[in-house]
Design a protein around this motif. Structure first.
Motif, PDB file in Angstrom:
ATOM      1  N   LYS A 157      -9.725 143.569  27.982  1.00  0.00           N
ATOM      2  CA  LYS A 157      -9.972 142.343  28.750  1.00  0.00           C
ATOM      3  C   LYS A 157      -8.759 141.867  29.533  1.00  0.00           C
ATOM      4  CE  LYS A 157      -9.102 139.363  24.726  1.00  0.00           C
ATOM      5  NZ  LYS A 157      -9.639 138.295  23.871  1.00  0.00           N
ATOM      6  N   TYR A 158      -7.548 142.224  29.096  1.00  0.00           N
ATOM      7  CA  TYR A 158      -6.343 141.757  29.783  1.00  0.00           C
ATOM      8  C   TYR A 158      -5.685 142.830  30.643  1.00  0.00           C
ATOM      9  CZ  TYR A 158      -6.596 137.687  26.695  1.00  0.00           C
ATOM     10  OH  TYR A 158      -7.008 136.565  26.021  1.00  0.00           O
ATOM     11  N   VAL A 159      -6.321 143.982  30.776  1.00  0.00           N
ATOM     12  CA  VAL A 159      -5.695 145.055  31.538  1.00  0.00           C
ATOM     13  C   VAL A 159      -6.521 145.395  32.772  1.00  0.00           C
ATOM     14  CG1 VAL A 159      -4.617 146.018  29.470  1.00  0.00           C
ATOM     15  CG2 VAL A 159      -6.810 146.921  30.244  1.00  0.00           C
ATOM     16  N   SER A 160      -5.889 146.118  33.675  1.00  0.00           N
ATOM     17  CA  SER A 160      -6.524 146.479  34.935  1.00  0.00           C
ATOM     18  C   SER A 160      -7.630 147.508  34.726  1.00  0.00           C
ATOM     19  CB  SER A 160      -5.484 147.054  35.892  1.00  0.00           C
ATOM     20  OG  SER A 160      -4.982 148.283  35.385  1.00  0.00           O
ATOM     21  N   LEU A 161      -8.459 147.647  35.739  1.00  0.00           N
ATOM     22  CA  LEU A 161      -9.498 148.670  35.713  1.00  0.00           C
ATOM     23  C   LEU A 161      -8.872 150.054  35.570  1.00  0.00           C
ATOM     24  CD1 LEU A 161     -12.484 149.456  36.020  1.00  0.00           C
ATOM     25  CD2 LEU A 161     -12.165 149.397  38.498  1.00  0.00           C
ATOM     26  N   ILE A 180     -14.886 150.733  24.128  1.00  0.00           N
ATOM     27  CA  ILE A 180     -14.218 149.743  24.958  1.00  0.00           C
ATOM     28  C   ILE A 180     -14.780 148.361  24.634  1.00  0.00           C
ATOM     29  CG2 ILE A 180     -13.840 148.915  27.321  1.00  0.00           C
ATOM     30  CD1 ILE A 180     -12.284 151.444  26.698  1.00  0.00           C
ATOM     31  N   GLY A 181     -13.895 147.378  24.440  1.00  0.00           N
ATOM     32  CA  GLY A 181     -14.306 146.017  24.111  1.00  0.00           C
ATOM     33  C   GLY A 181     -13.973 145.037  25.215  1.00  0.00           C
ATOM     34  N   GLU A 182     -14.938 144.221  25.581  1.00  0.00           N
ATOM     35  CA  GLU A 182     -14.755 143.161  26.572  1.00  0.00           C
ATOM     36  C   GLU A 182     -15.395 141.893  26.027  1.00  0.00           C
ATOM     37  OE1 GLU A 182     -13.389 142.850  29.719  1.00  0.00           O
ATOM     38  OE2 GLU A 182     -12.458 144.833  29.630  1.00  0.00           O
ATOM     39  N   ASN A 183     -14.954 140.733  26.553  1.00  0.00           N
ATOM     40  CA  ASN A 183     -15.519 139.483  26.035  1.00  0.00           C
ATOM     41  C   ASN A 183     -15.889 138.474  27.113  1.00  0.00           C
ATOM     42  OD1 ASN A 183     -12.985 138.601  26.839  1.00  0.00           O
ATOM     43  ND2 ASN A 183     -12.697 137.286  25.045  1.00  0.00           N
ATOM     44  N   ARG A 184     -15.853 138.904  28.383  1.00  0.00           N
ATOM     45  CA  ARG A 184     -16.244 137.965  29.440  1.00  0.00           C
ATOM     46  C   ARG A 184     -17.079 138.679  30.496  1.00  0.00           C
ATOM     47  NH1 ARG A 184     -10.711 136.620  28.984  1.00  0.00           N
ATOM     48  NH2 ARG A 184     -10.331 134.564  28.069  1.00  0.00           N
ATOM     49  N   ASP A 196     -16.196 139.214  34.401  1.00  0.00           N
ATOM     50  CA  ASP A 196     -14.919 139.925  34.474  1.00  0.00           C
ATOM     51  C   ASP A 196     -15.061 141.400  34.100  1.00  0.00           C
ATOM     52  OD1 ASP A 196     -13.979 137.456  35.071  1.00  0.00           O
ATOM     53  OD2 ASP A 196     -12.788 137.183  33.258  1.00  0.00           O
ATOM     54  N   ALA A 197     -15.985 141.680  33.191  1.00  0.00           N
ATOM     55  CA  ALA A 197     -16.134 143.053  32.690  1.00  0.00           C
ATOM     56  C   ALA A 197     -17.068 143.901  33.542  1.00  0.00           C
ATOM     57  CB  ALA A 197     -16.663 143.009  31.258  1.00  0.00           C
ATOM     58  N   GLU A 198     -17.678 143.316  34.547  1.00  0.00           N
ATOM     59  CA  GLU A 198     -18.752 144.008  35.264  1.00  0.00           C
ATOM     60  C   GLU A 198     -18.307 145.348  35.849  1.00  0.00           C
ATOM     61  OE1 GLU A 198     -22.319 142.984  38.455  1.00  0.00           O
ATOM     62  OE2 GLU A 198     -20.697 141.552  38.113  1.00  0.00           O
ATOM     63  N   LYS A 199     -17.140 145.382  36.507  1.00  0.00           N
ATOM     64  CA  LYS A 199     -16.679 146.622  37.122  1.00  0.00           C
ATOM     65  C   LYS A 199     -16.354 147.678  36.069  1.00  0.00           C
ATOM     66  CE  LYS A 199     -14.888 144.831  41.503  1.00  0.00           C
ATOM     67  NZ  LYS A 199     -13.683 144.680  42.372  1.00  0.00           N
ATOM     68  N   LYS A 200     -15.770 147.244  34.960  1.00  0.00           N
ATOM     69  CA  LYS A 200     -15.438 148.195  33.900  1.00  0.00           C
ATOM     70  C   LYS A 200     -16.705 148.788  33.293  1.00  0.00           C
ATOM     71  CE  LYS A 200     -11.068 145.882  32.895  1.00  0.00           C
ATOM     72  NZ  LYS A 200     -10.396 144.882  32.068  1.00  0.00           N
ATOM     73  N   VAL A 201     -17.701 147.941  33.099  1.00  0.00           N
ATOM     74  CA  VAL A 201     -18.966 148.427  32.555  1.00  0.00           C
ATOM     75  C   VAL A 201     -19.602 149.422  33.506  1.00  0.00           C
ATOM     76  CG1 VAL A 201     -21.315 147.771  31.925  1.00  0.00           C
ATOM     77  CG2 VAL A 201     -19.392 146.375  31.159  1.00  0.00           C
ATOM     78  N   SER A 202     -19.604 149.093  34.793  1.00  0.00           N
ATOM     79  CA  SER A 202     -20.209 149.959  35.800  1.00  0.00           C
ATOM     80  C   SER A 202     -19.529 151.319  35.844  1.00  0.00           C
ATOM     81  CB  SER A 202     -20.126 149.288  37.171  1.00  0.00           C
ATOM     82  OG  SER A 202     -20.635 150.134  38.187  1.00  0.00           O
ATOM     83  N   LEU A 203     -18.203 151.330  35.712  1.00  0.00           N
ATOM     84  CA  LEU A 203     -17.453 152.567  35.836  1.00  0.00           C
ATOM     85  C   LEU A 203     -17.357 153.343  34.531  1.00  0.00           C
ATOM     86  CD1 LEU A 203     -15.940 154.102  38.064  1.00  0.00           C
ATOM     87  CD2 LEU A 203     -13.849 152.947  37.343  1.00  0.00           C
ATOM     88  N   GLN A 211      -1.442 146.170  21.391  1.00  0.00           N
ATOM     89  CA  GLN A 211      -0.765 147.290  20.740  1.00  0.00           C
ATOM     90  C   GLN A 211      -1.236 148.637  21.278  1.00  0.00           C
ATOM     91  OE1 GLN A 211       1.482 147.673  18.095  1.00  0.00           O
ATOM     92  NE2 GLN A 211       1.880 145.526  17.681  1.00  0.00           N
ATOM     93  N   LEU A 212      -2.461 148.664  21.780  1.00  0.00           N
ATOM     94  CA  LEU A 212      -3.049 149.929  22.226  1.00  0.00           C
ATOM     95  C   LEU A 212      -2.969 150.113  23.735  1.00  0.00           C
ATOM     96  CD1 LEU A 212      -4.628 152.485  21.274  1.00  0.00           C
ATOM     97  CD2 LEU A 212      -6.720 151.186  21.720  1.00  0.00           C
ATOM     98  N   VAL A 213      -3.494 149.150  24.480  1.00  0.00           N
ATOM     99  CA  VAL A 213      -3.586 149.312  25.940  1.00  0.00           C
ATOM    100  C   VAL A 213      -2.620 148.417  26.709  1.00  0.00           C
ATOM    101  CG1 VAL A 213      -5.950 150.144  25.905  1.00  0.00           C
ATOM    102  CG2 VAL A 213      -5.531 147.681  26.049  1.00  0.00           C
ATOM    103  N   GLY A 214      -1.910 147.522  26.013  1.00  0.00           N
ATOM    104  CA  GLY A 214      -0.950 146.660  26.675  1.00  0.00           C
ATOM    105  C   GLY A 214      -1.587 145.422  27.294  1.00  0.00           C
ATOM    106  N   LYS A 215      -0.879 144.816  28.251  1.00  0.00           N
ATOM    107  CA  LYS A 215      -1.334 143.560  28.851  1.00  0.00           C
ATOM    108  C   LYS A 215      -1.117 143.567  30.359  1.00  0.00           C
ATOM    109  CE  LYS A 215      -0.487 140.514  24.889  1.00  0.00           C
ATOM    110  NZ  LYS A 215       0.221 139.307  24.428  1.00  0.00           N
ATOM    111  N   GLU A 216      -1.506 144.619  31.024  1.00  0.00           N
ATOM    112  CA  GLU A 216      -1.240 144.672  32.459  1.00  0.00           C
ATOM    113  C   GLU A 216      -2.535 144.631  33.261  1.00  0.00           C
ATOM    114  OE1 GLU A 216      -0.569 149.058  33.735  1.00  0.00           O
ATOM    115  OE2 GLU A 216       0.643 148.713  31.958  1.00  0.00           O
TER     116      GLU A 216
END
Length: 227
Positions: free
Chosen positions: A35-39, A53-57, A60-67, A222-227
């Protein structure tokens, strides 16, 4: 460490926790909370082996879900408003935050429309913190009984969030209680099947959660960072 190195480092820590608690590594799934990182980072996480993959909004998550929806399994892990359910059903096979009957009713309604079954966790506020969502341990069994009419909800486990503690050992009683609640739920045979899963443990405390029986851990920074 870069992303691939972090993923490998987390894997070694997960395996070590399994070794300490005499558990099979195959029992635990890692959810990469993106949720806090780029596509781009989310895409690379899947490329480097993250299957969940976990998302909570939404949206905001629409593009990630689509891809990523066809390449990974999507988990909705945050508080879910009933009005947003129509957007996520059919896109998120797992919902980790069932905590009230109005939400369950809406998920059932949308699942019927989309002709899908949804894997759901009941969120339990084991710690009793006012800032956290979830049913109380005392409410769990009555709430579980209220979910039995919803045939498109597969109640597969319980979820909780432990308080953030500098001393990680202080989170252990929270995780231990969730496992005990799951076992009591199975003893009561409220559902006509056994509930196996425990969604618990995040970046600060996932090793303790694994030692106490977690089957899904939710890792962000810890896993994917915050970018």
């Amino acid at each position: 460490m870069d992303l691939q190195e972090r993923i490998q480092h987390i894997e070694s820590r997960v395996q070590a926790a399994c070794n300490r608690s005499n558990r099979n590594r195959k029992e635990i799934e890692i959810i990469a909370v993106t949720k806090y990182v780029s596509l781009e980072t989310a895409v690379n996480a899947v490329k480097f082996g993250c299957k969940h993959i976990g998302e909570n909004r939404w949206p905001d998550a629409e593009k990630k879900v689509s891809l990523l929806g066809s390449k990974s399994t999507m988990h909705f892990i945050g508080h879910l408003q009933s009005k947003k359910v129509k957007h996520i059903i059919g896109k998120f096979p797992y919902i980790h935050s069932i905590d009230r009957n109005s939400l369950a009713k809406e998920i059932e309604k949308q699942a019927i429309i989309h002709d899908v079954n949804v894997n759901c966790f009941i969120q339990v506020n084991v710690s009793g913190e006012e800032s956290k969502y979830g049913v109380s341990p005392d409410e769990l069994f009555t709430f579980a009984e209220s979910l039995t009419p919803y045939k498109h909800l597969n109640i597969i486990g319980l979820m909780t969030m432990a308080p953030f503690e500098q001393d990680k050992e202080k989170t252990r009683p929270v995780f231990r209680e969730l496992k005990q609640l799951r076992d009591r739920l199975n003893e009561k045979q409220i559902f006509n099947y056994k509930i196996r899963h425990l969604s618990m443990g995040m970046s600060n405390d996932f090793e303790i959660a694994i030692e106490e029986g977690a089957t899904f851990i939710r890792l962000g920074s810890q896993l994917v960072g915050k970018e």
